[in-house]
Design a protein around this motif. Structure first.
Motif, short mmCIF file in Angstrom:
data_model
loop_
_atom_site.label_atom_id
_atom_site.label_comp_id
_atom_site.label_asym_id
_atom_site.label_seq_id
_atom_site.Cartn_x
_atom_site.Cartn_y
_atom_site.Cartn_z
N MET A 85 -8.18 5.89 1.70
CA MET A 85 -8.11 7.09 0.91
C MET A 85 -8.66 8.24 1.75
SD MET A 85 -9.75 7.70 -2.86
CE MET A 85 -10.00 5.98 -2.96
N ARG A 86 -7.92 9.33 1.73
CA ARG A 86 -8.33 10.50 2.50
C ARG A 86 -8.47 11.70 1.59
NH1 ARG A 86 -3.55 10.87 5.55
NH2 ARG A 86 -3.00 8.77 5.11
N GLU A 94 0.34 4.27 1.87
CA GLU A 94 -1.00 3.85 1.41
C GLU A 94 -0.96 3.38 -0.04
OE1 GLU A 94 -3.90 6.70 4.10
OE2 GLU A 94 -2.94 7.54 2.32
N LEU A 95 -0.24 4.11 -0.88
CA LEU A 95 -0.12 3.72 -2.28
C LEU A 95 0.60 2.39 -2.41
CD1 LEU A 95 -0.51 4.21 -5.27
CD2 LEU A 95 1.53 5.68 -5.22
N GLU A 133 0.78 -0.02 -0.28
CA GLU A 133 -0.12 -1.08 0.19
C GLU A 133 -1.15 -1.42 -0.86
OE1 GLU A 133 -3.45 -1.75 3.65
OE2 GLU A 133 -1.72 -0.49 4.12
N ARG A 134 -1.74 -0.41 -1.47
CA ARG A 134 -2.77 -0.66 -2.50
C ARG A 134 -2.21 -1.38 -3.72
NH1 ARG A 134 -7.75 3.14 -3.08
NH2 ARG A 134 -8.14 3.44 -0.88
N LEU A 182 -3.27 9.93 -1.61
CA LEU A 182 -2.76 8.79 -0.84
C LEU A 182 -1.34 9.12 -0.42
CD1 LEU A 182 -3.81 5.74 -3.05
CD2 LEU A 182 -4.90 6.53 -0.96
N SER A 183 -0.97 8.66 0.75
CA SER A 183 0.42 8.78 1.18
C SER A 183 1.23 7.68 0.51
CB SER A 183 0.51 8.64 2.70
OG SER A 183 0.17 7.31 3.07
N ARG A 190 5.90 14.73 4.21
CA ARG A 190 5.10 13.64 3.62
C ARG A 190 5.02 13.75 2.10
NH1 ARG A 190 -0.45 12.94 5.96
NH2 ARG A 190 -0.18 10.91 5.01
#
Length: 86
Positions: free
Chosen positions: A1-2, A28-29, A31-32, A24-25, A58
């Motif tokens: 998380m950024r 990333e989402l 994957e989570r 989240l990109s 993005r």
């Protein structure tokens, strides 16, 4: 998380908490949630996915929006289960 450092784009930064800037990109989402990026694209195309926004090319998602979306999905699932039991 950024943390997305986009506060400079908002003219009213006093109402912006660090929590609302967490994003989240798409990868990333995915994957989570242990799903593919395509699954998220498909859900969004059907109007059932999380709200996101683009910054350049993005696709990003606010963590607070993801949490709200998951809560809505849970509530919808609970309603479906309740109807099927009747």
């Amino acid at each position: 998380m950024r943390l997305a450092h986009l506060g400079f784009m908002d003219t009213d930064t006093q109402n912006t908490s660090p929590r609302t800037l967490e994003v989240l990109s798409l990868p990333e989402l995915a994957e989570r949630l242990h799903v593919t990026a395509q699954t998220l694209y498909d859900l969004r195309a059907k109007g059932r996915g999380p709200r996101g926004f683009r910054v350049g090319p993005r696709l990003l998602f606010r963590v607070v929006e993801i949490e709200d979306w998951l809560a809505r999905m849970e509530a919808e699932d609970a309603r479906r289960r309740d109807r099927s039991r009747q």
